[in-house]
Design a protein around this motif. Structure first.
Motif, PDB file in Angstrom:
ATOM      1  N   ALA A 296      22.876 -13.225  59.918  1.00 26.57           N
ATOM      2  CA  ALA A 296      23.409 -12.512  61.074  1.00 26.57           C
ATOM      3  C   ALA A 296      22.982 -13.135  62.402  1.00 26.57           C
ATOM      4  O   ALA A 296      23.759 -13.148  63.360  1.00 26.57           O
ATOM      5  CB  ALA A 296      22.964 -11.056  61.030  1.00 26.57           C
ATOM      6  N   PHE A 297      21.759 -13.648  62.473  1.00 25.65           N
ATOM      7  CA  PHE A 297      21.227 -14.180  63.729  1.00 25.65           C
ATOM      8  C   PHE A 297      20.679 -15.594  63.548  1.00 25.65           C
ATOM      9  O   PHE A 297      19.490 -15.829  63.763  1.00 25.65           O
ATOM     10  CB  PHE A 297      20.113 -13.285  64.263  1.00 25.65           C
ATOM     11  N   PRO A 298      21.509 -16.567  63.181  1.00 26.19           N
ATOM     12  CA  PRO A 298      20.959 -17.897  62.920  1.00 26.19           C
ATOM     13  C   PRO A 298      20.456 -18.614  64.163  1.00 26.19           C
ATOM     14  O   PRO A 298      19.497 -19.370  64.097  1.00 26.19           O
ATOM     15  CB  PRO A 298      22.125 -18.651  62.290  1.00 26.19           C
ATOM     16  N   ARG A 299      21.061 -18.375  65.301  1.00 21.91           N
ATOM     17  CA  ARG A 299      20.611 -19.070  66.514  1.00 21.91           C
ATOM     18  C   ARG A 299      19.246 -18.586  66.971  1.00 21.91           C
ATOM     19  O   ARG A 299      18.426 -19.359  67.433  1.00 21.91           O
ATOM     20  CB  ARG A 299      21.627 -18.903  67.628  1.00 21.91           C
ATOM     21  N   LYS A 300      18.987 -17.296  66.861  1.00 19.54           N
ATOM     22  CA  LYS A 300      17.680 -16.774  67.257  1.00 19.54           C
ATOM     23  C   LYS A 300      16.589 -17.211  66.289  1.00 19.54           C
ATOM     24  O   LYS A 300      15.433 -17.327  66.671  1.00 19.54           O
ATOM     25  CB  LYS A 300      17.719 -15.249  67.327  1.00 19.54           C
ATOM     26  N   MET A 301      16.957 -17.470  65.030  1.00 18.74           N
ATOM     27  CA  MET A 301      15.965 -17.862  64.033  1.00 18.74           C
ATOM     28  C   MET A 301      15.651 -19.359  64.095  1.00 18.74           C
ATOM     29  O   MET A 301      14.656 -19.788  63.548  1.00 18.74           O
ATOM     30  CB  MET A 301      16.465 -17.516  62.625  1.00 18.74           C
TER      31      MET A 301
END
Length: 79
Positions: free
Chosen positions: A26-31
């Motif tokens: 769901a949040f690959p950029r933040k990870m």
């Protein structure tokens, strides 16, 4: 039949893996975003490519599905 703490462990681990994988999907950029600092004090943000983001989403869903299948298997094999 396994004691209750073992059953809880075998149920909690796949749920945690599935939650982590869905978060990654769901949040690959933040990870995966990095911030670096050069010797002169300036900062630079490093972002992954769009292909890597797409693959992270796909693999996150696949890993979550496998973890939930493992959870189903635990309750089917170990009643």
């Amino acid at each position: 039949m396994l004691p209750a703490p073992f059953r809880l462990f075998f149920a909690a681990v796949p749920l945690l893996v599935a939650a982590g994988a869905l978060t990654m999907a769901a949040f690959p950029r933040k990870m995966t975003s990095w911030q670096t600092r050069s010797p002169d004090g300036s900062t630079q943000r490093i972002e992954p490519s769009d292909t890597r983001i797409l693959m992270m989403r796909v693999m996150g869903v696949v890993v979550a599905a496998l973890a939930l299948f493992m959870l189903y298997g635990v309750f089917t094999v170990i009643p």
